[in-house]
Design an enzyme around this catalytic site. Sequence first.
Site, PDB file in Angstrom:
ATOM      1  N   HIS A 101     -19.466 -58.591  44.379  1.00 25.66           N
ATOM      2  CA  HIS A 101     -19.610 -59.986  44.813  1.00 25.66           C
ATOM      3  C   HIS A 101     -20.960 -60.160  45.485  1.00 25.66           C
ATOM      4  O   HIS A 101     -21.526 -59.212  46.027  1.00 25.66           O
ATOM      5  CB  HIS A 101     -18.474 -60.391  45.763  1.00 25.66           C
ATOM      6  CG  HIS A 101     -18.332 -59.485  46.938  1.00 25.66           C
ATOM      7  ND1 HIS A 101     -17.656 -58.287  46.876  1.00 25.66           N
ATOM      8  CD2 HIS A 101     -18.791 -59.589  48.202  1.00 25.66           C
ATOM      9  CE1 HIS A 101     -17.690 -57.693  48.049  1.00 25.66           C
ATOM     10  NE2 HIS A 101     -18.392 -58.458  48.873  1.00 25.66           N
ATOM     11  N   HIS A 103     -22.904 -62.580  48.301  1.00 20.53           N
ATOM     12  CA  HIS A 103     -22.779 -63.586  49.360  1.00 20.53           C
ATOM     13  C   HIS A 103     -23.961 -64.540  49.288  1.00 20.53           C
ATOM     14  O   HIS A 103     -25.109 -64.102  49.163  1.00 20.53           O
ATOM     15  CB  HIS A 103     -22.859 -62.941  50.750  1.00 20.53           C
ATOM     16  CG  HIS A 103     -21.799 -61.949  51.059  1.00 20.53           C
ATOM     17  ND1 HIS A 103     -20.744 -62.238  51.893  1.00 20.53           N
ATOM     18  CD2 HIS A 103     -21.622 -60.653  50.689  1.00 20.53           C
ATOM     19  CE1 HIS A 103     -19.971 -61.167  52.017  1.00 20.53           C
ATOM     20  NE2 HIS A 103     -20.481 -60.184  51.300  1.00 20.53           N
TER      21      HIS A 103
HETATM   22  P1  5GP Z   1     -18.295 -57.309  51.785  1.00 21.14           P
HETATM   23  O1  5GP Z   1     -18.327 -56.811  53.204  1.00 21.14           O
HETATM   24  O2  5GP Z   1     -17.410 -56.449  50.908  1.00 21.14           O
HETATM   25  O3  5GP Z   1     -19.657 -57.513  51.203  1.00 21.14           O
HETATM   26  O4  5GP Z   1     -17.688 -58.753  51.870  1.00 21.14           O
HETATM   27  C1  5GP Z   1     -16.356 -59.068  51.661  1.00 21.14           C
HETATM   28  C2  5GP Z   1     -16.193 -60.507  52.083  1.00 21.14           C
HETATM   29  O5  5GP Z   1     -15.002 -60.992  51.524  1.00 21.14           O
HETATM   30  C3  5GP Z   1     -16.080 -60.686  53.597  1.00 21.14           C
HETATM   31  O6  5GP Z   1     -17.109 -61.564  54.033  1.00 21.14           O
HETATM   32  C4  5GP Z   1     -14.694 -61.285  53.794  1.00 21.14           C
HETATM   33  O7  5GP Z   1     -14.660 -62.263  54.792  1.00 21.14           O
HETATM   34  C5  5GP Z   1     -14.368 -61.849  52.430  1.00 21.14           C
HETATM   35  N1  5GP Z   1     -12.968 -61.809  52.081  1.00 21.14           N
HETATM   36  C6  5GP Z   1     -12.119 -60.734  52.194  1.00 21.14           C
HETATM   37  N2  5GP Z   1     -10.892 -61.052  51.739  1.00 21.14           N
HETATM   38  C7  5GP Z   1     -10.961 -62.340  51.312  1.00 21.14           C
HETATM   39  C8  5GP Z   1     -10.015 -63.216  50.728  1.00 21.14           C
HETATM   40  O8  5GP Z   1      -8.851 -62.907  50.510  1.00 21.14           O
HETATM   41  N3  5GP Z   1     -10.449 -64.478  50.399  1.00 21.14           N
HETATM   42  C9  5GP Z   1     -11.746 -64.880  50.616  1.00 21.14           C
HETATM   43  N4  5GP Z   1     -12.061 -66.126  50.267  1.00 21.14           N
HETATM   44  N5  5GP Z   1     -12.661 -64.065  51.172  1.00 21.14           N
HETATM   45  C10 5GP Z   1     -12.277 -62.818  51.516  1.00 21.14           C
END
Ligand code: 5GP
Length: 138
Positions: A101, A103
Amino acid sequence: MKDDNCIFCKLANGVIPTTTLYEDDSYRVIFDANPATEGHVLILPKEHYANLTELPDEIASGVMPLAGKIGKAMLSGLGAKGFNVVQNNGEAAGQTVHHFHTHIIPRYGTEKEMVLWKPNEVSAEKLSETCEKLRKAL
Ligand code: 5GP
Ligand code: ZN
């Protein structure tokens, strides 16, 4: 490929409904559940890839144009002054959900926290040693 145990597979494919900013055959753009700022979104491919190292070129090549389009909308539609495009790979890099993903985080000029690292110094010798190791691995 979808992964039955992956929350982002379910969100990207509409198995779990979520507010969707944009959708096409390959991607869904959703709002982060715990936004860094107002309008923080995530670009999700609909297929499951754990991180950037698994992403096929045709999916990878669609991400930046989409990020740019969304960033532009954040500037004009939300009054953001800038935006960060952040993409974490591996736990050591802060990845918590192991479905690729990206951001997109609008910045309003009022936030105290930035996407930061501590700048270090590096010698010319060390730099060429690092470069050599990386070149060999490319
Ligand atoms: P990472 O740290 O893996 O780059 O980011 C994961 C992101 O996914 C985090 O910012 C977290 O808030 C978001 N996130 C985790 N679980 C969910 C979910 O069930 N729904 C949504 N919309 N965001 C999520
Ligand atoms: Zn997945």
